[in-house]
Design an enzyme around this catalytic site. Sequence first.
Site, PDB file in Angstrom:
ATOM      1  N   CYS A   1      32.998  57.837  94.553  1.00  0.00           N
ATOM      2  CA  CYS A   1      33.578  58.290  93.282  1.00  0.00           C
ATOM      3  C   CYS A   1      32.555  58.278  92.156  1.00  0.00           C
ATOM      4  CB  CYS A   1      34.781  57.433  92.920  1.00  0.00           C
ATOM      5  SG  CYS A   1      34.410  55.672  92.884  1.00  0.00           S
TER       6      CYS A   1
ATOM      7  N   GLU B   1      42.755  55.188  89.911  1.00  0.00           N
ATOM      8  CA  GLU B   1      41.298  55.176  90.120  1.00  0.00           C
ATOM      9  C   GLU B   1      40.932  56.562  90.635  1.00  0.00           C
ATOM     10  OE1 GLU B   1      39.102  53.131  89.297  1.00  0.00           O
ATOM     11  OE2 GLU B   1      39.709  51.044  89.600  1.00  0.00           O
TER      12      GLU B   1
END
Length: 510
Positions: free
Chosen positions: A251, A217
């Site tokens: 993110c 991720e």
Amino acid sequence: MSFYSTPIEEIPAIREALVKGFASGKTKNVLFRKTQLIQLAYLLQDNRERFIETLAIDLKRPVLESNFLEINGTIAEAYEAFSRIEEWTKPEKPHFDLNWFFMRPEVRKEPKGVVLIIGPFNFPLWCLLGPLAGALAAGNTVLLKPSELSSATADLVAELIPKYLDPDVVRVVRGGVPQATKLLEYPWGHLCYTGNGRVAKIIGAAAAQTLTPVTFELGGKSPVIIDKSADLELAARRVMWGKCANAGQICVSPDYVLVHRDVEEAFIKEVRKVHTKSFGPHPEKSDSLSRIISPHHASRIKALVDNTKGNVILGGEVNVEERYVAPTVVRDLDGDDSLLSEEIFGPVLPIVKVNDVDDAINFITSRDHPLALYIFTQDKKVKEKILSSTNSGAAVVNDVSIHALAAGMPFGGVGASGSGGYTTGKWGFNTFTHFRTTLDVPSWLDKIALGSRFPPYTDVKLQDLMTLAKYKLPPRPAPGSIVAPQRRWKLWAALAVAGAIAAFLKQRSS
Ligand code: NAD
């Protein structure tokens, strides 16, 4: 910054406890898993106030953001897994195929074993305990390695895990690179790493040595396209929220804006209004703005702002010691600007003017696939054109960032922004599950075609086995042409037969 680190020499025993925990077979019991999952939800709910405090220590995170963006979503992961685990763990049947039907084909959902989850600083709960929910639901035992940078939250996680969860099943190792490096020496059933792409390469190389499967991720630069048809007031409000929430350390924060030249001025006017309304004349005094995780990261962002060739039109102040970066907007920059060189991960918004949608698409496709792509437009054709000409982990039209929490949707990157994903819901469960093909083959099958596989081989046996090959390839496409759409003749034939039978029955009854 000082933080507690698990002594390296304790790591083998911690891992061994989880190996034994898995071997005991207790995690195979779905009700046991459910107990762990509901305990995980209560760990978060009972200690909500304490987590809000630690997130404020680590990131000066506002209470609203800690609840809305992190704690609620993490509880939701545990609760959804608790609620749906029976459905997820059920074996799956493949589509009907006469060749295989009598072998009772089934895909069983098996846990992968002892899994390792390495978390980042920016969402120290969601990126650590979110995947934990999927890993527990799938029946694994789990070693958690929180980020050393969000150390107050890591301490609290380490304190609470043994109080709420079975120590044979979940353990925590605290620390930084030395601890992570030691953990990487071992093979794992699965490894989930959330963090930056540079470290992902180190982790991937280490995982290759032990043949450990990996989910990455990662992050990167998530662009926003503002089309000339966009609702600019809405776009400014949502983009600035996404840019400044958690001080841009998300993110999926919108990293930079590509705005159509015809609406650039009008968009910037709206951005100014939102900036004033959100943070007032003294953003450093605002209770709605987090701080950067460390002086190191604050000075990294300062260097990006100091080196820009664009015009800083809002903000620009950085206090490295206080870890403060003002909400900043920069315009008039070129494609090779410092602010477009790496993920900003701070509340700094570069605005790049483009001539049209094609210009924006070219800008994006000449770079790595982003984790998220945001499109502000009211024109369906523009939306479709952008979606079909680009790729990204996810794409959201007329909003930013919220998809990370969207129930039941896969979350993750593509290419440099990551591979695989651990949220949400079933997608996380799948990440930590081995899909195991099982057949149970009756002996009588050897009396028909399957018996022909045994030596001595003969032409008759070959003929028998060839009858099992049921495919009939369509005509070869002419050179340079593409195949014609497949006709749904079976459907039409079935409808025709059904129609004929209905007509026949009707005639008989009249
Ligand atoms: P970080 O510095 O907290 O590091 C992440 C983890 O990697 C930590 O646990 C750390 O101890 C470990 N680590 C660091 N160096 C290591 C090494 N050499 N070997 C082994 N382990 C090591 O966080 P970060 O990497 O700065 O995280 C921010 C990045 O994460 C951003 O790029 C962000 O976009 C991305 N991110 C992605 C997601 C997602 O879901 N896709 C979520 C959050 C953050």
